[in-house]
Design a protein around this motif. Structure first.
Motif, PDB file in Angstrom:
ATOM      1  N   ILE A   1       6.024  -3.008   9.791  1.00  0.00           N
ATOM      2  CA  ILE A   1       6.863  -2.578   8.644  1.00  0.00           C
ATOM      3  C   ILE A   1       6.087  -2.680   7.092  1.00  0.00           C
ATOM      4  N   GLU A   2       5.321  -3.532   6.895  1.00  0.00           N
ATOM      5  CA  GLU A   2       4.687  -3.555   5.890  1.00  0.00           C
ATOM      6  C   GLU A   2       3.552  -2.428   5.854  1.00  0.00           C
ATOM      7  N   ASN A   3       3.056  -2.146   6.832  1.00  0.00           N
ATOM      8  CA  ASN A   3       1.973  -1.029   6.819  1.00  0.00           C
ATOM      9  C   ASN A   3       2.874   0.411   6.557  1.00  0.00           C
ATOM     10  N   TYR A   4       3.702   0.619   7.375  1.00  0.00           N
ATOM     11  CA  TYR A   4       4.599   1.592   7.104  1.00  0.00           C
ATOM     12  C   TYR A   4       4.979   2.086   5.672  1.00  0.00           C
ATOM     13  N   LEU A   5       5.598   0.917   4.970  1.00  0.00           N
ATOM     14  CA  LEU A   5       6.108   0.776   3.623  1.00  0.00           C
ATOM     15  C   LEU A   5       4.828   0.953   2.646  1.00  0.00           C
ATOM     16  N   ALA A   6       3.707   0.439   2.950  1.00  0.00           N
ATOM     17  CA  ALA A   6       2.594   0.685   2.096  1.00  0.00           C
ATOM     18  C   ALA A   6       1.953   2.122   2.101  1.00  0.00           C
ATOM     19  N   HIS A   7       2.055   2.791   3.362  1.00  0.00           N
ATOM     20  CA  HIS A   7       1.577   4.015   3.573  1.00  0.00           C
ATOM     21  C   HIS A   7       2.779   5.084   2.935  1.00  0.00           C
ATOM     22  N   ASP A   8       3.892   4.687   3.330  1.00  0.00           N
ATOM     23  CA  ASP A   8       4.895   5.821   2.588  1.00  0.00           C
ATOM     24  C   ASP A   8       4.763   5.608   1.045  1.00  0.00           C
ATOM     25  N   MET A   9       4.538   4.275   0.289  1.00  0.00           N
ATOM     26  CA  MET A   9       4.496   4.204  -1.038  1.00  0.00           C
ATOM     27  C   MET A   9       3.272   5.053  -1.446  1.00  0.00           C
ATOM     28  N   LYS A  10       2.094   5.108  -0.712  1.00  0.00           N
ATOM     29  CA  LYS A  10       0.804   5.452  -1.267  1.00  0.00           C
ATOM     30  C   LYS A  10       0.906   7.098  -1.108  1.00  0.00           C
TER      31      LYS A  10
ATOM     32  N   SER B   1       3.610   8.810  -1.334  1.00  0.00           N
ATOM     33  CA  SER B   1       4.426   9.184  -2.487  1.00  0.00           C
ATOM     34  C   SER B   1       3.670   9.273  -3.695  1.00  0.00           C
ATOM     35  N   GLU B   2       2.917   8.056  -4.016  1.00  0.00           N
ATOM     36  CA  GLU B   2       1.992   8.321  -5.236  1.00  0.00           C
ATOM     37  C   GLU B   2       1.016   9.233  -5.255  1.00  0.00           C
ATOM     38  N   GLN B   3       0.425   9.784  -4.188  1.00  0.00           N
ATOM     39  CA  GLN B   3      -0.470  10.713  -4.078  1.00  0.00           C
ATOM     40  C   GLN B   3       0.239  12.062  -4.477  1.00  0.00           C
ATOM     41  N   LYS B   4       1.483  12.154  -3.870  1.00  0.00           N
ATOM     42  CA  LYS B   4       2.015  13.403  -4.217  1.00  0.00           C
ATOM     43  C   LYS B   4       2.516  13.454  -5.428  1.00  0.00           C
ATOM     44  N   THR B   5       2.635  12.425  -5.989  1.00  0.00           N
ATOM     45  CA  THR B   5       3.113  12.434  -7.621  1.00  0.00           C
ATOM     46  C   THR B   5       1.569  12.618  -8.327  1.00  0.00           C
TER      47      THR B   5
END
Length: 92
Positions: free
Chosen positions: A36-45, A47-51
């Motif tokens: 779960i931690e890895n998934y959420l960290a990847h998802d946030m990263k 999203s940040e890259q898209k931004t």
């Protein structure tokens, strides 16, 4: 610390999770938390890259001219359409 209970998990999924946890010398619970931690960290990263990619596009076209001057130059560069003559019509 909060507790999380998952019900009605597919047996094959649980067995795969259990094997993965054993290979990494972790408990199933620790493995789930890590996943779960890895998934959420990847998802946030991601999203940040898209931004950041979107923000790179802003102000990517810089011009010292104001909008009126740009519009005037565009209009003055246009040529008059001569296709209005009957012989130049697409469908006669």
């Amino acid at each position: 610390m909060a507790n999380l209970q998952v019900r009605d998990i597919d047996d094959r999924l649980y067995e795969a999770l259990k094997r993965r946890a054993e290979l990494e010398h972790r408990s199933v619970s620790q493995e789930v938390v890590l996943l779960i931690e890895n998934y959420l960290a990847h998802d946030m990263k991601e999203s940040e890259q898209k931004t950041l990619r979107f923000l790179e596009l802003s102000n990517s076209w810089m011009d010292d001219r104001n909008s009126e001057k740009i519009i005037k130059e565009i209009r003055s560069s246009r040529t008059k359409n001569t296709r209005s003559k009957k012989e130049d019509e697409l469908f006669d």
